[in-house]
Design a protein around this motif. Structure first.
Motif, short mmCIF file in Angstrom:
data_model
loop_
_atom_site.label_atom_id
_atom_site.label_comp_id
_atom_site.label_asym_id
_atom_site.label_seq_id
_atom_site.Cartn_x
_atom_site.Cartn_y
_atom_site.Cartn_z
N VAL A 79 0.85 -1.20 0.00
CA VAL A 79 0.00 0.00 0.00
C VAL A 79 0.89 1.25 0.00
O VAL A 79 0.66 2.19 -0.76
N GLY A 80 1.93 1.22 0.83
CA GLY A 80 2.86 2.35 0.86
C GLY A 80 3.58 2.53 -0.46
O GLY A 80 3.74 3.66 -0.95
N LEU A 81 4.00 1.43 -1.07
CA LEU A 81 4.70 1.51 -2.36
C LEU A 81 3.79 2.10 -3.42
O LEU A 81 4.23 2.84 -4.30
N SER A 82 2.51 1.75 -3.34
CA SER A 82 1.56 2.27 -4.32
C SER A 82 1.51 3.80 -4.22
O SER A 82 1.42 4.50 -5.21
N ARG A 83 1.61 4.29 -2.98
CA ARG A 83 1.63 5.73 -2.78
C ARG A 83 2.83 6.37 -3.47
O ARG A 83 2.72 7.38 -4.13
N PHE A 84 3.99 5.70 -3.35
CA PHE A 84 5.22 6.33 -3.85
C PHE A 84 5.63 5.87 -5.23
O PHE A 84 6.49 6.45 -5.84
N GLY A 85 5.08 4.78 -5.71
CA GLY A 85 5.45 4.31 -7.05
C GLY A 85 4.20 3.82 -7.74
O GLY A 85 3.50 4.57 -8.39
#
Lengths: 284, 132
Positions: A65-71
């Motif tokens: 979920v965090g990666l989706s935010r940043f990438g």
């Protein structure tokens, strides 16, 4: 005319999303291959304690979920979209891992369901990671100030530390399954371990602040060297250590080891984890 | 409000891909969760060895074997021994190590003998294992 425009308008975003999905599969395979072809990973699918594996799946989902935010494989604005992206990325990772393991003959029809699921579950972690960051790695440069957009989203101490965590997790996970992690720990003296800690810290600091890699950090304004070192480098190394311990524990590599051995093994794994934390900006 | 705008901007394919991802993830969690709750994986392995076939192999013979793990616990480095005997006297002994026999799974291998196993009594058993 009106109908044609409407139908084109509807297929547009779907086609765009389909391209994103195709990239995600590409990313899943690229980032999954080293572990899909690692023998220890197949047996870990069977031997990892189910409760620890469950916890790891949940942890991985939060990181996605965090990666989706940043990438992510598409631009997102809300947490809801990030969750959708993470779910889709996890799905891509599971399908890619299952397909390739089946191709290799690692998954056979006469194996029980538990074995199938365990093997796919451990491999879906690196594959889903690859699926989520495929956009950055595989997308053609589509301009539109996307880099600045990302910069804006990543800005802030918390965002930086999260990226370090994701990078550390990825590189640590890539080597943690191998027997060598524990073996290297046995071969090193405590002095070697201390030297490795110092080198890891130095490398982390130099990679992030000194040698001019793409995505390199500038020291925050008004922050001295020491404050930067403590707030980013030491914090980054702490993250690398904790991630290393967590991954080792998940794979049962710390079970029954003496405290000193656990510490030394953690410093061994924290070395690649620290490098992963340092270059997270490049990859994610 | 925010939800409806999100639904409007999200392509259908995204709902399908995310939904499929959710289903796969839930299956994964369900199966592993059941395993975690039953605690079966902590049990000691119980491995039975049986012969599946015998064939001539060059100047000797080969016996195909199957190791069946009746318990949920996984065994690594499983030592399997086959003894050919005539009455009380052992004629020949062969052994093999199987890398892994996961819980409730079957792994196969083979043992070579110089003597024809069909003309003697063949006893197969697992000697020991390592916890992975």
């Amino acid at each position: 005319m009106a109908i044609e425009t409407a139908s084109r308008g509807r297929s547009g975003p779907n086609q765009l999303y389909a391209r994103g999905l195709a990239r995600a599969f590409g990313g899943a395979i690229i980032f999954g291959i080293p572990l899909l072809m690692t023998m220890e990973m197949w047996s870990l699918g069977v031997s990892t304690q189910p409760a620890r594996l469950l916890l790891f799946i949940a942890f991985n989902f939060v990181v996605l979920v965090g990666l989706s935010r940043f990438g992510g494989f598409e631009r997102t604005d809300t947490l809801g979209e990030d969750i959708l992206d993470a779910l889709a990325g996890y799905g891509v990772g599971i399908i890619a891992a299952a397909a390739i393991l089946a191709l290799f003959g690692v998954l056979m029809m006469d194996m029980p369901l538990d074995e199938w699921v365990g093997k796919i579950a451990v491999q879906s972690v690196p594959c889903s990671f690859g699926a989520l960051i495929a956009r950055k790695q595989l997308a053609d440069a589509d301009g539109n100030g996307e880099e600045e957009e990302r910069e804006r989203r990543v800005s802030g101490h918390g965002g930086e530390l999260f990226l370090m965590l994701a990078g550390a997790l990825f590189l640590a996970f890539n080597v943690a399954p191998t027997e060598e992690m524990v073996l290297i720990g046995y071969m090193m003296s405590p002095w070697h371990a201390l030297a490795l800690v110092a080198v890891s810290l130095l490398l982390l600091h130099v990679l992030v602040y000194a040698i001019g890699l793409a995505g390199q950090e500038q020291r925050a304004e008004g922050w001295g060297r020491i404050r930067t070192f403590v707030s980013y480098t030491v914090a980054g190394y702490a993250i690398a250590l904790v991630v290393s311990l967590y991954v080792l524990w998940t794979f049962g590599r710390t079970d029954g080891l003496a405290l000193e051995q656990i510490a030394i093994t953690a410093t061994v794994l924290a070395f690649p984890a620290a490098v992963g934390a340092a270059i997270a900006r490049l990859v994610v | 409000m925010a939800k409806s705008t999100m639904a409007a901007r999200t392509p259908l394919l995204e709902w399908i891909a995310s939904g499929l991802g959710l289903v796969l993830l839930l299956v994964l969690i369900g199966v592993i969760g059941r395993e975690a709750l039953t605690g079966e994986t902590d049990a000691l392995p119980a491995i039975e060895i049986r012969a599946t076939s015998v064939a001539k192999a060059g100047s000797g013979y080969v016996v195909g074997i199957e190791a069946v793990n009746l318990s949920g616990g996984t065994a690594a480095s499983v030592e399997v021994e086959g003894v050919l005997s005539d009455g009380a006297a052992a004629v020949e002994t062969s052994s093999v190590t199987l890398d892994y026999v996961p819980g409730h799974s079957t792994r196969s291998g083979g043992l070579f003998f110089r003597e024809d196993p069909r003309r003697h009594t063949l006893q197969l058993r697992a000697l020991g294992f390592q916890t992975p």
